[in-house]
Design a protein around this motif. Structure first.
Motif, mmCIF file in Angstrom:
data_model
loop_
_atom_site.group_PDB
_atom_site.id
_atom_site.type_symbol
_atom_site.label_atom_id
_atom_site.label_comp_id
_atom_site.label_asym_id
_atom_site.label_seq_id
_atom_site.Cartn_x
_atom_site.Cartn_y
_atom_site.Cartn_z
ATOM 1 N N TYR A 218 0.362 -1.629 -0.519
ATOM 2 C CA TYR A 218 0.312 0.036 -0.256
ATOM 3 C C TYR A 218 0.848 1.628 0.008
ATOM 4 C CZ TYR A 218 -3.402 -3.913 1.779
ATOM 5 O OH TYR A 218 -4.164 -5.588 1.496
ATOM 6 N N GLY A 219 2.133 0.926 -0.552
ATOM 7 C CA GLY A 219 3.015 2.203 -0.426
ATOM 8 C C GLY A 219 3.558 2.612 0.678
ATOM 9 N N ASN A 220 3.044 1.594 2.397
ATOM 10 C CA ASN A 220 4.587 2.148 3.393
ATOM 11 C C ASN A 220 5.514 1.546 2.850
ATOM 12 O OD1 ASN A 220 1.653 3.454 4.205
ATOM 13 N ND2 ASN A 220 0.974 1.533 4.399
ATOM 14 N N VAL A 221 6.405 2.269 3.709
ATOM 15 C CA VAL A 221 8.158 2.097 3.806
ATOM 16 C C VAL A 221 8.679 2.252 4.802
ATOM 17 C CG1 VAL A 221 10.478 2.150 3.166
ATOM 18 C CG2 VAL A 221 8.058 1.637 1.097
ATOM 19 N N VAL A 222 8.741 1.144 6.011
ATOM 20 C CA VAL A 222 9.751 1.792 6.779
ATOM 21 C C VAL A 222 11.366 1.508 7.243
ATOM 22 C CG1 VAL A 222 7.449 1.451 8.849
ATOM 23 C CG2 VAL A 222 8.714 -0.296 8.353
ATOM 24 N N HIS A 223 11.613 1.610 7.835
ATOM 25 C CA HIS A 223 12.889 1.609 7.529
ATOM 26 C C HIS A 223 13.561 0.359 9.418
ATOM 27 C CE1 HIS A 223 15.799 4.032 11.060
ATOM 28 N NE2 HIS A 223 14.652 4.733 10.393
ATOM 29 N N MET A 224 14.428 -0.461 9.787
ATOM 30 C CA MET A 224 14.969 -0.580 11.073
ATOM 31 C C MET A 224 15.697 -0.572 11.468
ATOM 32 S SD MET A 224 12.015 -4.368 10.491
ATOM 33 C CE MET A 224 10.544 -3.929 9.522
ATOM 34 N N ASN A 225 15.924 0.834 11.838
ATOM 35 C CA ASN A 225 17.925 1.074 11.737
ATOM 36 C C ASN A 225 18.849 0.295 11.237
ATOM 37 O OD1 ASN A 225 16.748 2.796 13.542
ATOM 38 N ND2 ASN A 225 16.018 1.209 15.078
ATOM 39 N N GLU A 226 19.728 -0.015 11.572
ATOM 40 C CA GLU A 226 21.199 -0.439 10.767
ATOM 41 C C GLU A 226 21.649 -1.510 11.343
ATOM 42 O OE1 GLU A 226 21.161 2.384 13.414
ATOM 43 O OE2 GLU A 226 22.785 1.517 14.036
ATOM 44 N N ARG A 227 22.176 -2.761 10.509
ATOM 45 C CA ARG A 227 23.394 -4.188 10.424
ATOM 46 C C ARG A 227 24.657 -3.375 10.676
ATOM 47 N NH1 ARG A 227 18.660 -6.875 8.680
ATOM 48 N NH2 ARG A 227 19.641 -6.549 7.000
ATOM 49 N N ASP A 228 25.954 -2.909 11.852
ATOM 50 C CA ASP A 228 26.958 -3.663 10.869
ATOM 51 C C ASP A 228 27.470 -4.054 10.186
ATOM 52 O OD1 ASP A 228 29.953 -2.179 10.804
ATOM 53 O OD2 ASP A 228 29.870 -0.812 12.418
ATOM 54 N N CYS A 229 28.170 -4.570 9.207
ATOM 55 C CA CYS A 229 28.859 -5.375 8.584
ATOM 56 C C CYS A 229 30.226 -5.602 8.149
ATOM 57 C CB CYS A 229 27.652 -5.849 7.279
ATOM 58 S SG CYS A 229 26.205 -6.170 7.548
ATOM 59 N N SER A 230 30.974 -4.422 8.981
ATOM 60 C CA SER A 230 32.402 -4.295 8.504
ATOM 61 C C SER A 230 33.000 -4.712 8.942
ATOM 62 C CB SER A 230 32.613 -3.123 9.178
ATOM 63 O OG SER A 230 31.989 -1.925 8.575
ATOM 64 N N ILE A 260 14.730 5.106 3.433
ATOM 65 C CA ILE A 260 13.040 4.698 3.107
ATOM 66 C C ILE A 260 12.323 5.610 1.678
ATOM 67 C CG2 ILE A 260 10.398 6.375 3.033
ATOM 68 C CD1 ILE A 260 12.164 5.694 6.644
ATOM 69 N N LYS A 261 13.920 7.122 1.465
ATOM 70 C CA LYS A 261 13.723 7.236 0.443
ATOM 71 C C LYS A 261 13.871 6.690 -0.800
ATOM 72 C CE LYS A 261 15.846 11.430 1.271
ATOM 73 N NZ LYS A 261 16.242 12.403 0.169
ATOM 74 N N GLY A 262 14.845 5.550 -0.559
ATOM 75 C CA GLY A 262 15.250 5.172 -1.583
ATOM 76 C C GLY A 262 13.848 3.648 -2.250
ATOM 77 N N ALA A 263 13.601 3.041 -1.278
ATOM 78 C CA ALA A 263 12.773 2.100 -1.101
ATOM 79 C C ALA A 263 11.703 2.330 -1.843
ATOM 80 C CB ALA A 263 12.942 1.250 0.330
ATOM 81 N N LYS A 264 10.712 3.672 -1.024
ATOM 82 C CA LYS A 264 9.885 4.343 -1.740
ATOM 83 C C LYS A 264 9.879 4.650 -3.638
ATOM 84 C CE LYS A 264 7.219 5.621 1.828
ATOM 85 N NZ LYS A 264 7.203 7.051 2.711
ATOM 86 N N SER A 265 11.516 4.848 -4.157
ATOM 87 C CA SER A 265 11.107 5.420 -5.109
ATOM 88 C C SER A 265 11.157 3.753 -6.246
ATOM 89 C CB SER A 265 13.162 5.858 -5.605
ATOM 90 O OG SER A 265 13.585 5.064 -5.671
ATOM 91 N N VAL A 266 11.627 2.827 -6.106
ATOM 92 C CA VAL A 266 10.864 1.582 -6.725
ATOM 93 C C VAL A 266 9.751 1.032 -5.592
ATOM 94 C CG1 VAL A 266 13.017 1.245 -7.106
ATOM 95 C CG2 VAL A 266 13.271 0.221 -5.176
ATOM 96 N N ASN A 267 9.190 1.583 -5.728
ATOM 97 C CA ASN A 267 7.979 0.500 -5.295
ATOM 98 C C ASN A 267 7.702 -0.591 -4.676
ATOM 99 O OD1 ASN A 267 5.697 2.813 -5.982
ATOM 100 N ND2 ASN A 267 6.524 1.826 -8.034
ATOM 101 N N TYR A 268 9.430 -0.469 -2.878
ATOM 102 C CA TYR A 268 8.982 -1.834 -3.387
ATOM 103 C C TYR A 268 8.149 -2.896 -2.029
ATOM 104 C CZ TYR A 268 12.564 -5.102 -1.718
ATOM 105 O OH TYR A 268 13.431 -6.671 -1.253
ATOM 106 N N GLN A 269 7.959 -3.728 -2.353
ATOM 107 C CA GLN A 269 6.987 -4.613 -0.979
ATOM 108 C C GLN A 269 8.432 -6.152 -0.865
ATOM 109 O OE1 GLN A 269 4.156 -5.599 -3.774
ATOM 110 N NE2 GLN A 269 3.740 -4.000 -4.132
ATOM 111 N N GLY A 270 8.090 -5.954 0.353
ATOM 112 C CA GLY A 270 8.504 -6.973 1.086
ATOM 113 C C GLY A 270 9.831 -6.540 2.075
ATOM 114 N N ALA A 271 11.017 -7.079 2.517
ATOM 115 C CA ALA A 271 12.511 -6.848 2.737
ATOM 116 C C ALA A 271 13.287 -6.540 2.141
ATOM 117 C CB ALA A 271 12.213 -8.471 3.741
#
Ligand code: MV4
Length: 448
Positions: A218-230, A260-271
């Protein structure tokens, strides 16, 4: 909600998905190769279908057989896990046209992020910071020279079809450019069937920090913070943690908003996951987007308090996102336990696990498909367990991890446990002072 899901994967992630299906009252269908008859995903799924011989090409990557298995068993949806077909747009498309729900983003979103240069342009248009470099593919040497002069050396040449470090070349001065440009393109053609390369400014010793995102239908996107994978070796992640010891709340907020901006720009769905490179001054730049659930998703689950596999299934079934952006609570660390010999250049060490004892206790989690008597086949990746700890703060999490590693016993094969024990004692790691060059340095200074 779905009544039956087929899991197009193996190992710990297949088992992880089966467990969630059972919780949700969904029947599970496992698929397996001849090398995986004795695997727990076969034992614990409600049904299991053999899809071919051991090589992945003939089994876990065999699209017609997987679709046939779903049709025969009456599954309504397919969870691809990670690896194998998880980021194959063609597979997602075939699922859809066969009337099966692909638990993941649309085939279009997968394609849009699969071409690394196109992905970068898409993000740039969405106002997500990207690393200075060429606009798209560079085909002529003169263009490569002009761009490199403009952005300044060192530069890095990357394959558009690459990702995860494959087919990259660092170029330190103009004299090295021609030969590297030609070789990068030739290698890209050989490895990916696409000679396209692009150029960007090479950042020295960056941090690899990624943001978990979720989109609904439905066009909603959230973020769930970061993971450091260095903490990586040859582009293989070995340790991941959340939150990152390198960034503060302000940078986290900015990175999250950019994701969130990035994911919204491709109508991202799922994880999905947006990977950033972060320099010493905390400037962050889009690197790649992974259009799947990732191996290291548990560290995010621990600090935000949600089951991400469950959320993937619910969103695929049409549920609205109810998740609000929230700060991480506590600290989680994951060590990847691989069947590899760290004292022998991390050489793969398949074979029979003769003894197996897992650590436990408050804040200790293990995701594994292994058991005493299990034979690790040589055909697939070497991940045998993920050890995840969760504690109120980073120091207690590291101490808990060190204690859990002491108790973790795997006999019959070599594992990365001794490597992780060393890292947990390393002063720089304990101080949170590490970047993607960390392992190069401890290998130099920690000669035994
Ligand atoms: C870079 C970079 C420095 N500058 N790009 C490695 C994985 C691939 N996805 C991109 N990678 C890098 N790209 C620019 N412009 C350094 C790396 C890199 C790296 C990145 C993340 C984690 C570990 C790494 C190890 C070596 C190089």
């Amino acid at each position: 909600m779905f009544k039956k899901i087929l899991i197009a994967n193996r190992g710990e992630i297949a088992l992880r998905i089966i467990r969630v299906c059972r919780e949700l009252g969904i029947k599970s269908v496992a698929v397996y190769s001849e090398a995986d008859r004795e695997s727990l995903h076969v034992k614990f799924a409600d049904e299991a279908v053999c899809i071919g011989p051991p090589p992945s090409r003939e089994s876990y990557l065999n699209i017609p057989r997987i679709i046939a298995a779903a049709e025969i068993t009456g599954a309504e949806a397919i969870h691809p896990g990670y690896g194998f077909l998880a980021e194959n747009a063609n597979f997602a498309e075939i699922c859809t046209s066969s009337g099966l729900k692909f638990i993941g983003p649309s085939a279009d979103s997968i394609s849009a992020m699969g071409n690394k240069s196109l992905a970068k342009e898409t993000m740039k248009k969405a106002n997500v910071p990207v690393i200075p470099g060429s606009d798209g593919v560079v085909t002529k040497l003169q263009d490569a020279v002009d761009i490199s002069r403009e952005i300044g050396f060192p530069v890095i040449i990357k394959a558009v079809a690459g990702g995860g470090g494959k087919g990259m070349r660092i170029v330190r001065d103009e004299a090295e450019l021609e030969k590297n440009f030609i070789m990068a393109s030739t290698e890209a053609e050989a490895a990916f069937g696409d000679p396209g390369v692009y150029i960007e400014k090479y950042l020295e010793q960056p941090h690899h920090i990624e943001i978990q995102v979720f989109g609904d239908n439905y066009g909603n996107v959230v973020h769930m913070n970061e993971r450091d994978c260095s903490v990586q070796r040859r582009h293989q992640k070995l340790i991941e943690e959340s939150p990152s010891p390198f960034i503060n709340a302000e940078v986290r907020k900015k990175m999250g908003e950019a994701a969130i901006k990035g994911a919204k720009s491709v109508n991202y769905q799922g994880a999905g996951t947006i990977e950033f490179l972060v320099d010493k001054e905390h400037n962050f730049y889009f690197m790649e987007m992974n259009t799947r659930i990732q191996v290291e998703h548990p560290v995010t689950e621990q600090v935000i308090g949600r089951d991400l596999i469950k959320l993937q299934i619910e969103i695929a079934a049409g549920k609205k996102l109810d998740h609000k952006v929230k700060n991480p609570v506590g600290h989680a660390i994951e060590c990847r336990i691989n069947a590899e010999d760290p004292s022998n250049n991390f050489r793969p060490s398949p074979g029979e696990i003769t003894g197996f004892h897992l650590p436990g206790g408050y804040g200790v989690r293990i995701d594994t498909h292994c058991y005493a008597g299990y034979r690790i086949p040589p055909n697939y990746d070497s991940l045998i367990a993920k050890l995840i700890v969760y504690a109120p703060d980073r120091k207690s999490a590291i101490d808990k991890m060190a204690a859990a590693l002491e108790e973790f016993t795997i006999e019959g094969i070599h594992t990365t446990i001794p490597f992780h024990k060393k890292v947990m004692k390393n002063e720089l790691f304990r101080a949170g002072k590490y970047d993607t060059s960390f392992l190069d340095n401890i290998i130099l200074t920690n000669k035994e």
